[in-house]
Scaffold this active site. Structure first.
Site, short mmCIF file in Angstrom:
data_model
loop_
_atom_site.label_atom_id
_atom_site.label_comp_id
_atom_site.label_asym_id
_atom_site.label_seq_id
_atom_site.Cartn_x
_atom_site.Cartn_y
_atom_site.Cartn_z
N HIS A 176 9.64 36.53 8.27
CA HIS A 176 10.93 36.36 8.95
C HIS A 176 11.92 35.63 8.05
CE1 HIS A 176 13.47 35.49 12.60
NE2 HIS A 176 13.85 34.50 11.82
N GLU A 177 11.52 34.48 7.54
CA GLU A 177 12.45 33.70 6.72
C GLU A 177 12.78 34.42 5.42
OE1 GLU A 177 14.02 31.37 7.99
OE2 GLU A 177 12.74 31.11 9.77
N HIS A 236 15.66 36.70 5.97
CA HIS A 236 16.94 35.99 5.81
C HIS A 236 17.28 35.85 4.32
CE1 HIS A 236 17.88 34.88 9.89
NE2 HIS A 236 16.79 34.15 10.06
N HIS A 267 18.78 38.87 2.84
CA HIS A 267 20.18 39.02 3.27
C HIS A 267 21.09 38.24 2.31
CE1 HIS A 267 22.82 39.32 7.17
NE2 HIS A 267 23.29 40.04 6.19
#
Length: 671
Positions: A461-462, A465, A468
């Site tokens: 998940h991290e 990010h 991105h």
């Protein structure tokens, strides 16, 4: 001597010179940076030439380089490696920074130039990206209160300063409660705990200076303890401490702070002409209105609560078989859910965990990024802020794109949870700069470090990010990377979690810590079959928190947030045996700052998109379909906030999604 924080960083990739930075340098660096930034702002405001995009908007983009450096370094260490000095500095800096930025947003001469540009925007011959930055700049001034006058303007400044102080205090109170509590365990208390939990408890005892194992309030330790300890009395004690964070009375109690924050937010929104803080906050998000948020949450709540009721019945039956009468309690749920999963899927966490080595999961995240986007990761030997942190040079086709820093282990100086931040964002103006991106997690140490399935999902998940940020390709830093609508920012992170469940990824990287053997196909099959196990519980604890957050902000601020929380939970029929994922006194997402206030729903909003987006890969050539990966980067990962989120998603998928893919993904409806 030159302050190394403000001096040019003549280091590899212009990383902060962490080995030269001392705590006593932060305050003078901030002082000089604030003065320099204020002078830059005043020069922009008083510019004699007529306002232009270059002398107003681009000048604002270029201003504050020194301040960015100070804040990037300071808030990195304050969150990931705090100490008494840094906590005191944070309390000092928060109101000063709030006042500084309030002075900018209330600078009448500056706002007049921004407004003049906005009014003539159709004649400026701007690129799409420039037009977007102008719109966001103007909107930011208006929403910050630039149009307010007199007493209203002064009150807005007071509110911003007070909110900054309260948010800092809320965070530090929570950290103090988490750091201050631990429960010592005797050797007899370890009975029934798998080896990885015992090892983590012993490591935590060493960190606490205790001669023996302990349970702390770190999620990576307390959750497995609640999963595996057969001692119901110890589970109850640990759960009570975990649930009571921020509500223990005394100086670290957050309940009055939460009430004051909510009242100030309501006042702030009404000063700007909004009915409620939720109306103010959601105006710039994809959801747009509290009504649409509630509609989404309730569409998920009903099937989730039904599923949770079925789960509770099965767990209660297991508990009663153990000779325990009475209702299932919150400290029982995880223990009996683990037993239920083991019985239903013939799968135990202790059997799975040796295959989820931290090092191999990092490799898996990198390998997926390589197959999807062509990224390469090479370790860097550079000074960082803590020995546990490590760095990689991120390249594509031999070209440097970013520095990625991973800080994975729990420690008392680190706030709880997991997050992604950037010391420096991507930009091409005023000059090209590559991002420095950090993932911070709270995994239990071990030799080797072993993750739970939830930990592994957090890592992916991290890293979503981080992608991105690292793949951002825009001109202006203010819209780069994760500078997007709050209910869009979780799309890349939640979408990337799906690659953890791709069988070929697990087959390659889920290897046994002792034997090096890949996860047996039978175990892999059981793991993927059990992926939706417990989704009723997980969804209920999350949606309940999101509904409480929404209720706090969509009407009048409650004088007693705890009473309001109880009212909301009773109104939706919250199961007795499930606690909110984040109860009010430790709801840092909502009260540590404005980021997720009236916006905790955004994880669910983004999940609607991530479930639909991964289906796009499955409908094409599979999870590593080259065309879909190219479209994902082109329309979402590289574009930052350069367009409206709806337009970016539609460009990728051809349409906006409905809730059906999410419900299927969580197993809350028939596939």
């Amino acid at each position: 001597m030159t302050n190394p924080i403000l001096a040019p960083w003549r280091t590899a990739f212009e990383l902060p010179p962490f080995d030269m930075i001392r705590d006593d340098q932060f305050a003078p660096a901030l002082e000089r940076a604030l003065e320099a930034h204020a002078a830059e702002i005043e020069a922009i405001a008083q510019e004699a030439a007529p306002p232009s995009f270059a002398n107003v908007v681009e000048a604002l983009e270029a201003a504050g380089e020194g301040l960015d450096k100070v804040l990037g370094v300071f808030f990195t260490v304050a969150g990931a490696d705090s100490n008494d000095t840094r906590e005191a500095l944070q309390r000092e800096f928060s109101p000063r920074l709030a006042a500084h930025f309030a002075a900018i947003s209330s600078n009448k001469a500056l706002y007049a130039r921004v407004r003049a540009l906005w009014e003539q925007r159709d004649t400026l011959d701007l690129t799409d990206e420039q037009a977007r930055v102008l719109m966001l700049t103007h909107r930011g001034f208006v929403r910050s209160g630039a149009a307010l006058e007199g007493a209203q303007e002064a009150r807005m400044t007071e509110i911003k300063s007070r909110l900054a102080s309260l948010g800092t205090q809320f965070t530090q109170n929570l950290l103090a409660d988490e750091r201050g509590w631990f429960m010592e365990l005797s050797e007899a208390d370890l009975e029934g705990l798998p080896g990885f939990v015992v090892d983590a408890a012993r490591a935590a005892g060493q960190e606490k200076g205790v001669d023996g194992p302990v349970v702390t309030l770190s999620r990576s330790l307390i959750v497995p303890f609640l999963q595996f300890s057969p001692r119901r009395d110890l589970r109850e004690k640990a759960y009570a401490a975990w649930a009571a964070r921020g509500a223990n009375g005394g100086e670290t109690d957050n309940r009055a702070i939460a009430a004051e924050i909510l009242a100030l937010r309501e006042e702030r929104a009404k000063l700007l002409g909004y009915e409620s803080f939720a109306d103010y906050k959601l105006e710039t998000e994809m959801a747009r209105s509290p009504g649409r948020v509630r509609e989404l949450l309730m569409a998920v709540w009903e099937p989730a609560r039904d599923q949770a009721a079925r789960e509770e019945a099965a767990l209660t039956e297991l508990m009663q078989a153990d000779g325990v009468n009475g209702p299932l309690e919150p400290w029982d749920w995880r223990y009996y859910e683990e037993k239920h999963r083991a019985a239903l899927h013939d799968l135990e966490e202790a059997e799975l965990k040796p295959y989820l080595q931290l090092e191999r999961m990092i490799e898996a995240a990198f390998a997926c990024a390589n197959r999807l986007f062509g990224l390469e990761f090479a370790p860097l030997d550079v000074p960082l802020y803590h020995p546990d942190a490590r760095a990689w040079d991120v390249t594509r086709d031999g070209k440097h794109l970013a520095v990625f820093i991973g800080d994975y282990f729990a420690r008392g100086s680190k706030r709880s949870g997991a997050w992604c931040t950037a010391i420096r964002g991507q930009a091409k103006f005023p000059e090209t700069q590559a991002p420095i991106v950090i993932n911070v997690c709270n995994f239990a140490k071990g030799d080797p470090a072993l993750l739970s399935w939830d930990d592994a999902r957090t890592l992916f998940h991290e890293f979503g990010h981080a992608l991105h940020q690292m793949l951002s390709d825009v001109t202006y830093e203010s819209i780069s990377g994760t500078s997007v609508a709050r209910d869009f920012v979780e799309l890349p992170s939640q979408l990337y979690e799906h690659w953890l469940e791709v069988p070929e990824v697990l087959a390659e990287f889920a290897t046994h810590a002792e034997t090096g053997e890949p996860m047996p196909e039978a175990l892999l099959t059981k793991l993927l079959a059990a992926a939706k196990h417990g989704t009723g519980f997980q969804t209920v604890e999350y949606v309940a928190s999101a509904l409480v957050d929404l209720a706090f902000h969509e009407g009048s601020a409650p004088a007693d947030p705890m009473a309001k929380q109880a009212e909301v939970l009773a109104g939706i029929g919250m199961p007795h045996a499930i606690g909110m994922r984040h109860a009010t006194p430790h709801f840092a997402h909502v009260f540590a700052g404005d980021g997720y206030s009236a916006g905790y729903y955004s994880y669910m909003w983004s999940e609607v998109m991530d479930a639909d987006a991964f289906e796009a890969f499955e409908e094409a050539g599979g999870p590593f379909d080259a065309e879909r990966a190219k479209a994902l980067e082109a329309h979402i990962l590289s574009t930052g906030g350069s367009a409206e989120a709806e337009d970016l998603y539609t460009a990728f998928r051809g349409r906006l999604p409905g809730v059906d893919a999410l419900l299927r993904g969580r197993g809350l409806v028939a596939a």
